[in-house]
Design a protein around this motif. Structure first.
Motif, PDB file in Angstrom:
ATOM      1  N   ALA A  18      42.210  39.784  52.933  1.00 59.60           N
ATOM      2  CA  ALA A  18      41.835  41.200  53.036  1.00 59.60           C
ATOM      3  C   ALA A  18      42.967  42.110  52.572  1.00 59.60           C
ATOM      4  O   ALA A  18      42.730  43.130  51.920  1.00 59.60           O
ATOM      5  N   ALA A  19      44.215  41.749  52.886  1.00 59.19           N
ATOM      6  CA  ALA A  19      45.355  42.574  52.474  1.00 59.19           C
ATOM      7  C   ALA A  19      45.529  42.568  50.957  1.00 59.19           C
ATOM      8  O   ALA A  19      45.993  43.553  50.376  1.00 59.19           O
ATOM      9  N   ARG A  20      45.161  41.471  50.296  1.00 56.25           N
ATOM     10  CA  ARG A  20      45.319  41.370  48.838  1.00 56.25           C
ATOM     11  C   ARG A  20      44.109  41.876  48.063  1.00 56.25           C
ATOM     12  O   ARG A  20      44.183  42.063  46.849  1.00 56.25           O
ATOM     13  N   ALA A  21      42.995  42.068  48.747  1.00 59.92           N
ATOM     14  CA  ALA A  21      41.727  42.309  48.056  1.00 59.92           C
ATOM     15  C   ALA A  21      41.729  43.563  47.198  1.00 59.92           C
ATOM     16  O   ALA A  21      41.066  43.610  46.163  1.00 59.92           O
ATOM     17  N   ALA A  22      42.447  44.591  47.610  1.00 58.60           N
ATOM     18  CA  ALA A  22      42.387  45.883  46.904  1.00 58.60           C
ATOM     19  C   ALA A  22      43.727  46.277  46.297  1.00 58.60           C
ATOM     20  O   ALA A  22      43.988  47.459  46.087  1.00 58.60           O
ATOM     21  N   VAL A  23      44.566  45.311  45.976  1.00 60.53           N
ATOM     22  CA  VAL A  23      45.886  45.630  45.413  1.00 60.53           C
ATOM     23  C   VAL A  23      45.751  46.396  44.101  1.00 60.53           C
ATOM     24  O   VAL A  23      46.437  47.399  43.876  1.00 60.53           O
ATOM     25  N   LYS A  24      44.857  45.947  43.222  1.00 61.71           N
ATOM     26  CA  LYS A  24      44.705  46.628  41.919  1.00 61.71           C
ATOM     27  C   LYS A  24      44.143  48.029  42.091  1.00 61.71           C
ATOM     28  O   LYS A  24      44.580  48.973  41.426  1.00 61.71           O
ATOM     29  N   GLU A  25      43.174  48.172  42.986  1.00 61.30           N
ATOM     30  CA  GLU A  25      42.611  49.504  43.222  1.00 61.30           C
ATOM     31  C   GLU A  25      43.677  50.457  43.750  1.00 61.30           C
ATOM     32  O   GLU A  25      43.754  51.616  43.318  1.00 61.30           O
ATOM     33  N   LEU A 293      33.796  39.731  54.115  1.00 60.75           N
ATOM     34  CA  LEU A 293      34.400  40.707  53.198  1.00 60.75           C
ATOM     35  C   LEU A 293      33.907  40.389  51.802  1.00 60.75           C
ATOM     36  O   LEU A 293      33.966  39.232  51.367  1.00 60.75           O
ATOM     37  N   ALA A 294      33.398  41.398  51.095  1.00 57.19           N
ATOM     38  CA  ALA A 294      32.872  41.204  49.750  1.00 57.19           C
ATOM     39  C   ALA A 294      33.398  42.278  48.819  1.00 57.19           C
ATOM     40  O   ALA A 294      33.704  43.391  49.242  1.00 57.19           O
ATOM     41  N   ARG A 295      33.498  41.915  47.542  1.00 57.26           N
ATOM     42  CA  ARG A 295      33.857  42.878  46.497  1.00 57.26           C
ATOM     43  C   ARG A 295      32.585  43.267  45.771  1.00 57.26           C
ATOM     44  O   ARG A 295      31.854  42.412  45.256  1.00 57.26           O
ATOM     45  N   LEU A 296      32.303  44.550  45.733  1.00 54.94           N
ATOM     46  CA  LEU A 296      31.123  45.077  45.070  1.00 54.94           C
ATOM     47  C   LEU A 296      31.488  45.600  43.691  1.00 54.94           C
ATOM     48  O   LEU A 296      32.595  46.098  43.479  1.00 54.94           O
ATOM     49  N   ALA A 297      30.531  45.522  42.774  1.00 61.31           N
ATOM     50  CA  ALA A 297      30.737  46.130  41.465  1.00 61.31           C
ATOM     51  C   ALA A 297      30.810  47.643  41.623  1.00 61.31           C
ATOM     52  O   ALA A 297      30.228  48.214  42.556  1.00 61.31           O
ATOM     53  N   GLU A 377      34.557  39.329  37.477  1.00 58.87           N
ATOM     54  CA  GLU A 377      34.559  39.636  36.061  1.00 58.87           C
ATOM     55  C   GLU A 377      35.571  40.715  35.770  1.00 58.87           C
ATOM     56  O   GLU A 377      35.979  41.453  36.651  1.00 58.87           O
ATOM     57  N   PRO A 378      35.992  40.834  34.515  1.00 58.77           N
ATOM     58  CA  PRO A 378      36.953  41.890  34.167  1.00 58.77           C
ATOM     59  C   PRO A 378      36.403  43.244  34.573  1.00 58.77           C
ATOM     60  O   PRO A 378      35.252  43.565  34.346  1.00 58.77           O
ATOM     61  N   GLY A 379      37.257  44.030  35.175  1.00 57.61           N
ATOM     62  CA  GLY A 379      36.859  45.367  35.618  1.00 57.61           C
ATOM     63  C   GLY A 379      36.471  45.424  37.071  1.00 57.61           C
ATOM     64  O   GLY A 379      36.366  46.485  37.644  1.00 57.61           O
ATOM     65  N   ASP A 380      36.252  44.243  37.690  1.00 55.30           N
ATOM     66  CA  ASP A 380      35.870  44.259  39.100  1.00 55.30           C
ATOM     67  C   ASP A 380      36.994  44.740  39.985  1.00 55.30           C
ATOM     68  O   ASP A 380      36.769  45.356  40.997  1.00 55.30           O
ATOM     69  N   SER A 381      38.227  44.421  39.635  1.00 51.94           N
ATOM     70  CA  SER A 381      39.329  44.673  40.554  1.00 51.94           C
ATOM     71  C   SER A 381      40.138  45.896  40.204  1.00 51.94           C
ATOM     72  O   SER A 381      41.102  46.210  40.847  1.00 51.94           O
ATOM     73  N   GLY A 382      39.823  46.563  39.158  1.00 56.80           N
ATOM     74  CA  GLY A 382      40.629  47.719  38.792  1.00 56.80           C
ATOM     75  C   GLY A 382      40.075  48.390  37.576  1.00 56.80           C
ATOM     76  O   GLY A 382      39.114  47.943  36.959  1.00 56.80           O
ATOM     77  N   PRO A 412      37.154  51.448  39.564  1.00 61.05           N
ATOM     78  CA  PRO A 412      37.619  50.406  40.477  1.00 61.05           C
ATOM     79  C   PRO A 412      36.476  49.818  41.289  1.00 61.05           C
ATOM     80  O   PRO A 412      35.480  50.467  41.565  1.00 61.05           O
ATOM     81  N   ALA A 413      36.636  48.557  41.660  1.00 64.55           N
ATOM     82  CA  ALA A 413      35.633  47.896  42.485  1.00 64.55           C
ATOM     83  C   ALA A 413      35.612  48.498  43.879  1.00 64.55           C
ATOM     84  O   ALA A 413      36.595  49.075  44.349  1.00 64.55           O
ATOM     85  N   ARG A 414      34.471  48.361  44.541  1.00 61.14           N
ATOM     86  CA  ARG A 414      34.341  48.769  45.930  1.00 61.14           C
ATOM     87  C   ARG A 414      34.352  47.519  46.799  1.00 61.14           C
ATOM     88  O   ARG A 414      34.267  46.399  46.301  1.00 61.14           O
ATOM     89  N   HIS A 415      34.450  47.721  48.097  1.00 65.09           N
ATOM     90  CA  HIS A 415      34.457  46.582  49.011  1.00 65.09           C
ATOM     91  C   HIS A 415      33.492  46.839  50.158  1.00 65.09           C
ATOM     92  O   HIS A 415      33.225  47.996  50.510  1.00 65.09           O
ATOM     93  N   LEU A 416      32.997  45.759  50.719  1.00 65.87           N
ATOM     94  CA  LEU A 416      32.127  45.833  51.889  1.00 65.87           C
ATOM     95  C   LEU A 416      32.710  44.942  52.972  1.00 65.87           C
ATOM     96  O   LEU A 416      33.038  43.773  52.716  1.00 65.87           O
ATOM     97  N   VAL A 417      32.849  45.510  54.158  1.00 67.21           N
ATOM     98  CA  VAL A 417      33.266  44.747  55.340  1.00 67.21           C
ATOM     99  C   VAL A 417      32.057  44.638  56.245  1.00 67.21           C
ATOM    100  O   VAL A 417      31.513  45.657  56.694  1.00 67.21           O
ATOM    101  N   GLY A 418      31.617  43.407  56.491  1.00 69.49           N
ATOM    102  CA  GLY A 418      30.484  43.175  57.371  1.00 69.49           C
ATOM    103  C   GLY A 418      30.968  42.801  58.758  1.00 69.49           C
ATOM    104  O   GLY A 418      31.586  41.747  58.943  1.00 69.49           O
ATOM    105  N   LEU A 419      30.711  43.675  59.728  1.00 70.80           N
ATOM    106  CA  LEU A 419      31.122  43.420  61.109  1.00 70.80           C
ATOM    107  C   LEU A 419      29.966  42.807  61.878  1.00 70.80           C
ATOM    108  O   LEU A 419      28.808  43.183  61.679  1.00 70.80           O
ATOM    109  N   PRO A 420      30.261  41.886  62.797  1.00 71.39           N
ATOM    110  CA  PRO A 420      29.201  41.394  63.686  1.00 71.39           C
ATOM    111  C   PRO A 420      28.657  42.526  64.549  1.00 71.39           C
ATOM    112  O   PRO A 420      29.291  43.564  64.723  1.00 71.39           O
ATOM    113  N   GLY A 421      27.478  42.318  65.110  1.00 69.19           N
ATOM    114  CA  GLY A 421      26.845  43.381  65.888  1.00 69.19           C
ATOM    115  C   GLY A 421      27.315  43.486  67.315  1.00 69.19           C
ATOM    116  O   GLY A 421      27.112  44.514  67.947  1.00 69.19           O
TER     117      GLY A 421
END
Length: 598
Positions: A18-25, A293-297, A377-382, A412-421
């Motif tokens: 999670a800490a590395r997921a958005a470094v490029k953004e 945790l997911a990376r969205l286009a 894919e290219p462009g997903d992370s930045g 830049p890519a977006r991210h989704l955090v899915g929390l339990p209910g």
């Protein structure tokens, strides 16, 4: 069709991912220039270098007399000089002849020729035109004179990028010549609360329960440095969830509930429809193992803010009846409803609809590279070759859905955090995935590890890490009794969450304790100043990261150790305070040395 089995991600690995997921953004985000009056609680996007010498000229450190040479000293006969002398804010005074003295105020510019300042209480003016120093306080060359550049010279670096802007930082910046500061743009976060059974007001009835996550998650994210664009409540409908995630312009979408594989759990199917990349799909932690945790286009094509067509199916327009009814989806900046769906993301043994654990046959969970999960894919992370980011003005940098509108597909890519209910399971997800992700996006410092000894033994899970609410009493972490996945009573009075390794921990064992954003050791590092929020003292933790990746490896070990020691001291102070506040309680009412795995 049965989904392939996969193992959940170990808890430490999930936090690192999670800490590395958005470094490029984070690296490509343009800084926001903010006037000093609006910069409190922000993070510096660039080093703070002095624009002037401090002090900018030789000044008097005390009220008294400016002296030239050894005494006694001749006082001026001019009536004005005798009454007021040299005051702060005036230009350079006439040179002071040798053997003379003149009255001077604190902060006033020292006249040329002055060799020292004699404090008022150390000098005697007998009225004969001569000044004498007290024998007990002989004059020393240069005493009580703040020389030009004593604190810094123009161009000196005062603070590194990644520093949290505190009131003291604002004062330093002003003294150093700044009118505005380059700050890291706060990531915009939207919260989607899922669950037909949730009510936003009143008492539970007919199988429906109060939403506990809606009012909690948004403010928690603000305390972690995010800008909350809104909290929406959605019906348990696949198209409603898909539309809400697909159309959100937020940098991070946070969902509550629906992360497992039950008939009404729509988060995984939504991610497959969107072609999202699953970075973390289930974590070996209790409570909260179904988190993800997911990376969205990037969203596209760019246009101005949302229109009526953006409303997700099943969402509720403001003014429609029954705000707590299923399908309500109106944005609520400030998150006015609770969120504990408890559905599709229950821990074993908890109440609610049964569904397999992530990773079990039929769970629907996927690893990167498995069917239904695409490769990055290219462009997903930045932004690719977008060039260096240029500063934005604060006026339009962070409007939730205004000038920025929809980002283009090359953004830049977006991210989704899915929390339990379940409520405490959702807290586990916030600290495991959302906090490291937002720390990187906000350029905030990472908390230094702060171990604490356990006051009592804590039972562990055979394979998974446990996160257990604790309070600090007499320098020890005391486990709280109400630590089940659906409970908030323990975390509401906790100082932090103890990290219990698989198998458990004995009394006196040193364990890591995760700070809560408002705990004593976190409040000195960050603060919530979101203009849409109330002005309460919510706080978030962090360590300078320069607006990009975690830089813990860049700091000398002794500095890390010193910081950790400081955090332990803070915790101990909190523990003593908690001990005083709870001295009248019976320990068996809120403390339990052992509690079964959640």
């Amino acid at each position: 069709m049965t989904e392939p089995h996969h193992s959940p991600t170990p808890w430490p690995d999930a936090r690192a991912i999670a800490a590395r997921a958005a470094v490029k953004e984070a690296a490509h985000t343009a800084p926001v220039m903010r006037p000093l009056s609006e910069a409190l609680g922000q993070v510096l996007a660039a080093p703070l270098a002095a624009l002037t010498d401090l002090p900018p000229f030789d000044t008097s450190a005390m009220d008294g007399w400016a002296l030239s040479g050894p005494g006694p000293w001749r006082l001026p006969t001019d009536e004005e000089d005798q009454g007021h002398g040299i005051l702060a804010g005036h230009g350079e005074a006439a040179p002071l002849p040798d053997g003379h003295a003149v009255r001077i105020a604190t902060g006033a510019r020292v006249p040329p020729g002055a060799t020292a300042v004699l404090r008022s209480e150390y000098g005697t003016d007998a009225g004969d035109g001569w000044l004498h120093a007290s024998p007990a306080h002989p004059v020393v060359l240069g005493q009580d004179i703040r020389t030009r550049g004593q604190e810094c010279r123009s161009g000196d670096q005062l603070l590194p990028a990644g520093t949290l802007v505190t009131p003291a930082v604002l004062g330093l910046a002003a003294a150093a010549g700044y009118d505005e500061l380059p700050t890291v743009r706060r990531p915009r976060v939207e919260v989607l609360v899922l669950g037909d059974e949730l009510l936003t007001e009143g008492l539970p009835y007919d199988g429906r329960i109060r939403d506990a996550l809606g009012p909690m998650v948004g403010p928690w994210l603000r305390a972690l440095g995010a800008e909350l664009s809104g909290t929406r409540r959605l019906a348990d409908e696949a198209d409603a969830v898909y539309a809400a995630v697909a159309e959100s312009s937020a940098d991070v979408v946070v969902t509550t509930g629906g992360t497992a594989a039950g008939p009404l759990d729509h988060v995984h199917p939504t991610l497959r429809r969107l072609g999202a990349e699953l970075l973390v799909d289930g974590v070996a932690v209790r409570p909260g193992h179904p988190m993800l945790l997911a990376r969205l286009a990037p969203v596209g094509p760019e246009r101005e803010g949302p229109g009526p067509e953006d409303a997700a199916p099943g969402s509720r327009e403001p003014g429609s009846p029954e705000p707590g009814s299923p399908g309500s989806g109106s944005p609520e900046p400030g998150s006015s409803g609770p969120g504990s769906s408890g559905r599709g993301s229950r821990e074993p043994g908890s109440s609610g609809r049964g569904s397999p654990e992530p990773g079990s046959p039929g769970s629907g969970s996927r690893e990167p590279g498995s069917p239904g999960a695409r490769k990055p894919e290219p462009g997903d992370s930045g932004p690719g070759s977008s060039g260096p980011a240029r500063p934005e003005s604060a006026g339009n940098a962070e409007s939730p859905r205004g000038a920025e509108g929809r980002r283009s597909p090359s953004g830049p890519a977006r991210h989704l955090v899915g929390l339990p209910g379940n409520p405490l399971a959702a807290v586990s997800g916030l600290l495991t995935l959302a906090e490291p992700l937002l720390r990187t996006l906000t350029g905030r410092p990472a908390p230094a590890p702060g171990p604490a000894p356990l006051a009592e033994a804590v039972q562990g899970h055979p394979r998974d890490t446990r996160l257990v609410p604790v309070v600090f009493r007499q320098d020890m972490a005391v486990p709280l009794r109400f630590n089940g996945p659906a409970m908030l009573r323990g975390i509401a009075v906790a100082d932090g969450l103890a990290v219990i390794p698989p198998g458990g921990a004995k009394r006196g064992a040193e364990v890591e304790v995760l700070d809560l954003p408002w705990s004593a050791s976190a409040t000195g590092q960050a603060m919530d100043t979101d203009p849409a929020a109330d002005r309460s003292a919510d706080r978030s933790a962090g360590r300078p990261a320069g607006g990009a990746a975690d830089r813990s490896a860049d700091r000398p070990a002794d500095r890390q150790g010193g910081r950790a020691a400081g955090r332990v001291t803070d915790r101990r102070a909190t523990g003593r305070m908690a001990g005083r506040q709870t001295a009248g309680r019976e320990d068996d009412e809120d403390i339990s040395p052992q509690e079964g795995p959640a």
